[in-house]
Scaffold this motif. Structure first.
Motif, short mmCIF file in Angstrom:
data_model
loop_
_atom_site.label_atom_id
_atom_site.label_comp_id
_atom_site.label_asym_id
_atom_site.label_seq_id
_atom_site.Cartn_x
_atom_site.Cartn_y
_atom_site.Cartn_z
N LEU A 1 0.79 -1.10 0.12
CA LEU A 1 0.06 -0.21 -0.06
C LEU A 1 0.82 1.52 0.18
CD1 LEU A 1 -2.63 -1.16 2.89
CD2 LEU A 1 -3.07 -0.70 0.23
N ASN A 2 0.30 2.08 -0.43
CA ASN A 2 0.83 3.46 -0.48
C ASN A 2 1.29 3.97 0.97
OD1 ASN A 2 1.75 6.12 -0.99
ND2 ASN A 2 -0.03 6.94 -1.91
N GLU B 1 2.19 6.82 2.00
CA GLU B 1 1.85 8.14 2.45
C GLU B 1 0.22 8.32 2.63
OE1 GLU B 1 3.99 10.87 3.04
OE2 GLU B 1 5.52 9.33 3.02
N ASN B 2 -0.50 7.43 2.19
CA ASN B 2 -1.97 7.56 2.13
C ASN B 2 -2.35 7.26 3.50
OD1 ASN B 2 -4.71 7.60 1.68
ND2 ASN B 2 -4.47 6.32 -0.12
N PRO B 3 -2.94 8.14 4.33
CA PRO B 3 -3.33 7.98 5.70
C PRO B 3 -4.50 6.85 5.55
CG PRO B 3 -4.30 10.22 4.75
CD PRO B 3 -3.24 9.57 3.68
N TRP B 4 -5.58 6.75 4.67
CA TRP B 4 -6.38 5.50 4.42
C TRP B 4 -5.78 4.25 4.63
CZ3 TRP B 4 -10.87 7.59 6.05
CH2 TRP B 4 -11.10 9.06 5.87
N ALA B 5 -4.73 4.14 4.12
CA ALA B 5 -4.05 2.76 4.12
C ALA B 5 -4.02 2.25 5.68
CB ALA B 5 -2.81 2.90 3.55
N THR C 1 -5.70 3.16 8.13
CA THR C 1 -7.05 3.27 8.89
C THR C 1 -7.83 1.96 8.38
OG1 THR C 1 -6.89 5.64 8.26
CG2 THR C 1 -9.19 4.72 8.82
N LEU D 1 -6.43 6.79 11.97
CA LEU D 1 -6.27 7.95 11.13
C LEU D 1 -5.65 9.20 11.56
CD1 LEU D 1 -7.18 8.89 8.16
CD2 LEU D 1 -9.26 9.56 9.01
N ILE E 1 -2.03 10.86 11.00
CA ILE E 1 -1.93 12.18 10.46
C ILE E 1 -0.91 13.20 11.37
CG2 ILE E 1 -3.28 14.40 10.19
CD1 ILE E 1 -5.56 12.63 9.08
N ARG F 1 2.65 11.88 11.03
CA ARG F 1 3.17 12.37 9.43
C ARG F 1 3.49 13.78 9.83
NH1 ARG F 1 -0.21 11.55 4.20
NH2 ARG F 1 -1.31 13.19 5.14
#
Lengths: 271, 167
Positions: B90-91, B93-97, B99, B146, B150, B153
């Motif tokens: 998964l990416n 940098e993506n916060p939904w990953a 989550t 989530l 954030i 990061r």
């Protein structure tokens, strides 16, 4: 006609006499001011007012500047004092509420004293998961607490001791699925088994009630004493709902417990 | 040093959850903060460090609960490994990953408690368990994950910015 020296003396005497006359005529007993006096006073008053105001303010500023440091220090000291008093106030309020709760427990223990012996304990922890409903008490084996003993408050039944260490005890609450209690509806003596409700979290359910049994909302449920673990007559809760079981032959009563388990702070262990 | 701090964090979280559960409750459930931390750690560090921390946190939880010793240890170790493994695809940098991973992680952990846990004597009705506990806890925990991701990061990029300014 008059020599210059005599003329001067005469003038002084005249002025002195006039002054004496004026003094006498304008003494304390005079009722009103003269025209000149009034005009002078009225003309001067606004100026006096301004000067007095400016002077007063300037004095205040100068005094303020002089005492600025002192005021700052005093302000800081007062703030510190206020914070200390606020903290003390909270502490006193906490002690007052604790005192009230302990008085209730003591009164309950005294009224039940002939039947039971109690150990008062403080709640120091709760189960961190969502699956179990347990409490940790600050008293254990050293204070006479043993596995299986019943825990109550002045409001009603809390649960039973399931684990004991020298200075702590774990209590399984009646809202836990694993804790089953023999119950009885106070108004009509209908018996049943009371356990934690999985559908209505935080509530209890009295299961296996025959469909014809006169169980209704707002009836109170107490321990029946059957099973030998929980003594008879301890209040459990009040019926808030009647649900027919899937087989259609039995029904169950959803019970709101008398004890607020989320806010329990002190309990009594029956030893 | 990092592991020691993470252990301290785990102990702190367990104390927080047992001392103030009432304040943490939303819709009648407490969040699974250990799962949130483990998900983030495994997502960032990978499967093996994740599994190692999962083992430690699970063991700590089992010791605190004092029942079914090993059940949480096993669940958390396996879960963290799977999260770390899935995180590689998964990416980052993506916060939904994380989550989504936290949401799945709670489901896996709790379903394991409900189903194979029965063999160890853990009994809880399946449907009320899913509706009243698993789903709300998964939702609550993943929301917290989530927010934590954030914040984490943001903290990392702020630190990098300071370092660059220093250089």
């Amino acid at each position: 006609m008059f020599p210059r020296r005599r003329y001067s003396l005469f003038l002084w005497m005249l002025l002195g006499g006039l002054a004496l006359f004026l003094m006498g005529a304008t003494g304390w007993r005079r009722d009103s001011l003269g025209f000149l006096e009034i005009a002078f006073r009225e003309g001067l008053a606004p100026v006096q007012k301004v000067v007095a105001t400016v002077g007063s303010r300037a004095y205040g500023w100068i005094e303020g500047l002089k005492s600025w440091r002192g005021l700052q220090e005093e302000n800081r000291a007062l703030k510190r004092e206020l914070e200390r008093l606020q903290a003390l106030n909270i502490q006193l309020e906490e002690h007052r509420l604790e005192n009230q709760r302990l008085k209730e427990l003591l009164h309950f223990a005294e009224t039940q004293g002939s039947d039971f012996r109690f150990v008062a304990a403080r709640v120091i922890g709760r189960n961190p998961t969502n699956w179990y409903s347990t409490l940790t008490l600050d008293k254990g084996e050293r204070q006479g607490i043993k596995r299986g003993q019943v825990v109550i408050t002045s409001k009603g039944l809390v649960g039973r001791v399931v684990k004991v260490s020298p200075n702590t005890a774990e209590v399984l609450l009646i809202t836990d699925r694993e804790c089953a209690v023999g119950g009885l509806i106070l108004e009509n003596r209908t018996p049943g088994v009371v356990e934690g409700s999985p559908e209505f979290k935080g509530y209890l359910q009295m299961i296996h009630i025959p469909k014809e049994a006169p169980a209704e909302e707002n009836q109170r449920v107490i321990t029946s004493g059957l099973g030998g673990v929980f003594p008879k007559g301890i209040p459990i809760g009040v019926i808030v709902r009647i649900v027919t079981e899937p087989d259609g032959l039995m029904k169950k009563a959803i019970i709101a417990p008398f004890v607020d388990f989320d806010r329990l702070e002190e309990v009594l262990v029956i030893i | 040093m990092q592991l020691f701090l993470l252990i301290l964090l785990g102990i702190g979280v367990l104390i927080l959850q047992s001392a103030f559960p009432f304040y943490l409750k939303v819709a009648g459930v407490k969040p699974d903060l250990l799962t949130a931390i483990l998900t983030l750690y495994a997502f960032i560090e990978g499967p093996l460090p994740g599994a190692r921390l999962g083992f430690i946190y699970g063991l700590m939880e089992d010791i605190l609960l004092g029942r079914f010793l090993g059940l949480n240890t096993f669940c958390r170790t396996l879960n963290s490994y799977l999260v770390g493994y899935a995180g590689q695809w998964l990416n980052p940098e993506n916060p939904w990953a994380p989550t989504l991973l936290a949401f799945i992680s709670v489901w896996l952990h709790y379903l394991f408690l409900l189903l194979p846990g029965r063999l160890a004597g853990f009994r809880y009705p399946l449907l009320p368990g899913i509706v009243n506990i698993i789903f709300p806890t998964a939702l609550y925990t993943s929301s917290l994950t989530l927010i934590l991701f954030i914040l984490l990061r943001g903290g990392v990029s702020w630190k990098r910015g300071r370092r660059k300014a220093g250089e």
